[in-house]
Scaffold this motif. Structure first.
Motif, short mmCIF file in Angstrom:
data_model
loop_
_atom_site.label_atom_id
_atom_site.label_comp_id
_atom_site.label_asym_id
_atom_site.label_seq_id
_atom_site.Cartn_x
_atom_site.Cartn_y
_atom_site.Cartn_z
N LEU A 179 -32.86 21.13 -19.43
CA LEU A 179 -33.82 20.37 -20.23
C LEU A 179 -33.75 18.87 -19.93
CD1 LEU A 179 -33.33 22.20 -23.66
CD2 LEU A 179 -35.30 22.38 -22.15
N VAL A 180 -32.52 18.35 -19.91
CA VAL A 180 -32.36 16.90 -19.70
C VAL A 180 -32.77 16.51 -18.28
CG1 VAL A 180 -30.69 15.02 -19.63
CG2 VAL A 180 -30.57 16.72 -21.44
N MET A 181 -32.29 17.26 -17.29
CA MET A 181 -32.64 16.93 -15.90
C MET A 181 -34.13 17.10 -15.67
SD MET A 181 -29.94 15.76 -14.77
CE MET A 181 -30.65 15.41 -13.15
N GLY A 182 -34.76 18.08 -16.34
CA GLY A 182 -36.21 18.25 -16.22
C GLY A 182 -36.95 17.05 -16.77
N ALA A 183 -36.48 16.54 -17.92
CA ALA A 183 -37.12 15.36 -18.51
C ALA A 183 -36.93 14.14 -17.62
CB ALA A 183 -36.54 15.10 -19.90
N ILE A 184 -35.72 13.95 -17.08
CA ILE A 184 -35.44 12.80 -16.20
C ILE A 184 -36.31 12.87 -14.95
CG2 ILE A 184 -33.69 11.78 -14.70
CD1 ILE A 184 -31.62 12.45 -16.83
N THR A 185 -36.41 14.07 -14.36
CA THR A 185 -37.23 14.23 -13.15
C THR A 185 -38.69 13.93 -13.43
OG1 THR A 185 -35.71 15.94 -12.34
CG2 THR A 185 -37.89 15.84 -11.33
N THR A 186 -39.19 14.41 -14.57
CA THR A 186 -40.59 14.18 -14.92
C THR A 186 -40.88 12.70 -15.13
OG1 THR A 186 -40.68 16.34 -15.99
CG2 THR A 186 -42.42 14.77 -16.55
N VAL A 187 -39.98 12.02 -15.86
CA VAL A 187 -40.18 10.59 -16.12
C VAL A 187 -40.07 9.79 -14.83
CG1 VAL A 187 -39.25 8.58 -17.33
CG2 VAL A 187 -39.39 10.77 -18.51
N ARG A 188 -39.09 10.15 -13.99
CA ARG A 188 -38.91 9.41 -12.73
C ARG A 188 -40.12 9.59 -11.81
NH1 ARG A 188 -33.87 11.13 -11.17
NH2 ARG A 188 -32.79 9.30 -12.00
N SER A 189 -40.75 10.78 -11.86
CA SER A 189 -41.92 11.02 -11.00
C SER A 189 -43.09 10.12 -11.39
CB SER A 189 -42.34 12.49 -11.09
OG SER A 189 -42.86 12.79 -12.37
N MET A 190 -43.10 9.63 -12.62
CA MET A 190 -44.18 8.72 -13.04
C MET A 190 -44.12 7.41 -12.28
SD MET A 190 -44.08 9.31 -17.17
CE MET A 190 -44.27 10.95 -17.87
#
Length: 416
Positions: free
Chosen positions: A30-41
């Motif tokens: 969950l955390v790594m998914g959120a970090i990856t999504t935010v970083r992709s922005m």
């Protein structure tokens, strides 16, 4: 606009983590998914700025004064505001969850994942129960806690003997002969057996950990606890360093330089974000390896720390590796060869890092060590093929002829 992109991701993460039951195994995902999504922005801003023209148009239609931004204004906004905002969100998430593997390890208490099969159940969550990283700062607490708990069993015997009447009653009801112990028998058992057993366990623990303060002093190599403030960093772990220097001063090249070396190491950790995220064991390996020329005194202290096991993980890994290496088909491995194979298996480089050139070189050296019967024998040929070729090679060399046995020829005969 920035918040409208990021807030849904953080809201979804918050909702996923808001559960009454602890779901440790999914925290990392969950955390790594959120970090990856935010970083992709940040990496793909075109996906987040595609609504910008519509928003600008809507603002332009409003009665208040609005200056339409130029392409340069948008570019500056991306680099000076949006990118920094994304970096801040990612850093915040990473700082809030610095030890995800440790948190996930608590999934070992999930009763729904315990296997049905006995063999699988024995190995279930063994990795989660062990830690390979050196956690020196907790050794004293764990050992003293265990000693206190065991010693309390002697001081508060009523807590340990409260089930004795029930046990005696159950034994008395059995068909075999059982002599019910008297109060005097119980008292003698307590003083002559139980108390001595408790004393022996306590003495064993104390003798196994005679220098707990010295062991805990190796926590000075923990990169995650180095202070941000310069003044605090200057005084950080001075006492621990002094204790180790006094303890091992006989083997240090120049003990007077240890303090300056440690100051350099602390400042290096402070400036290097990568080092800050490493474990104590990894940092000690770097100090004892790549940094050994710059820090000769710390190199020896780190090497000593690496040799001191602070958990049973290495022992368990050794037994597991032994079981995997010494199979029924390899039961005649002698101690020297077995020790070498175990060391390579546990501490050697990964197979992925093992190049073909290195493999060929090692096989060639191994084949040349001594005469080996490596090939299948045929009728009329009591010795191995390689032995015959070596004899032919010696004859050819004596006569000035061509060498028959090359490295590739050896390998082709061995690897069949």
């Amino acid at each position: 606009m920035m918040m409208s992109d990021v807030l849904p991701v953080l809201a979804n993460l918050s909702l996923a983590l808001q559960t009454k039951d602890a779901v440790y195994s999914t925290v990392g995902t969950l955390v790594m998914g959120a970090i990856t999504t935010v970083r992709s922005m940040k990496e793909h801003p075109e996906l987040n700025f595609r609504e910008l023209p519509v928003t600008i148009g809507q603002l332009s239609d409003q009665p208040f004064r609005f200056k339409k931004p130029s392409a340069n204004d948008v570019s500056e906004f991306k680099s000076n505001v949006f990118d920094k905002f994304i970096d801040a969100v990612v850093n915040n998430l990473e700082s809030r969850f610095p030890h995800i593997p440790v948190l996930e390890a608590f999934s070992m208490f999930n009763p729904t994942t315990v296997p049905e099969d006995q063999a699988e159940r024995n190995d279930h969550c063994k990795d989660e129960l062990q830690t390979k990283d050196a956690v020196y700062s907790t050794v004293g607490t764990l050992v003293m806690g265990a000693i206190t708990t065991v010693r309390s069993m002697k001081e508060h015997q009523e807590l340990n003997f409260r089930e004795l009447p029930v046990t005696i009653g159950q034994l008395s009801d059995q068909p075999f002969r059982f002599k019910k112990p008297s109060a005097n028998d119980v008292s003698e058992f307590k003083s002559n057996v139980f108390d001595k057993f408790i004393d022996a366990v306590v003495n064993n623990l104390e003798s196994r950990f005679p220098h707990i303060p010295v062991l805990e002093a190796f926590s000075m190599f923990n990169p995650t606890t180095v202070p941000e403030d310069q003044a605090e960093r200057n005084d950080y772990c001075k006492d621990e360093l002094q204790m180790l220097v006094e303890r091992f001063t006989a083997v240090l090249p120049d003990a007077t330089e240890a303090a300056s070396e440690y100051s350099v190491l602390k400042n290096t950790i402070h400036q290097d974000l990568g080092l800050q995220k490493t474990s104590t064991t990894v940092l000690m390996e770097k100090v004892a390896g790549p940094l050994k020329e710059a820090m000769p005194n710390l190199r020896l202290l780190a090497a000593v720390g690496l040799l001191l096991p602070t958990s049973t993980a290495d022992c368990e890994r050794g037994f597991s590796t032994l079981k995997r290496v010494k199979t029924a088909q390899r039961n005649r491995l002698q101690n020297e060869a077995l020790n070498a194979v175990l060391r390579v298996s546990m501490e050697g480089p990964s197979v992925a890092d093992f190049s073909k050139m290195e493999a060929e070189k090692m096989v060639s050296e191994w084949a040349r060590e001594k005469r080996r019967l490596l090939a299948t024998r045929t009728p009329g040929q009591p010795r191995g093929v390689i032995d015959s070729l070596l004899d032919d090679q010696e004859l050819e060399q004596e006569g000035g002829g061509e060498v028959l046995l090359t490295d590739k020829r050896i390998i082709s005969l061995i690897i069949i």
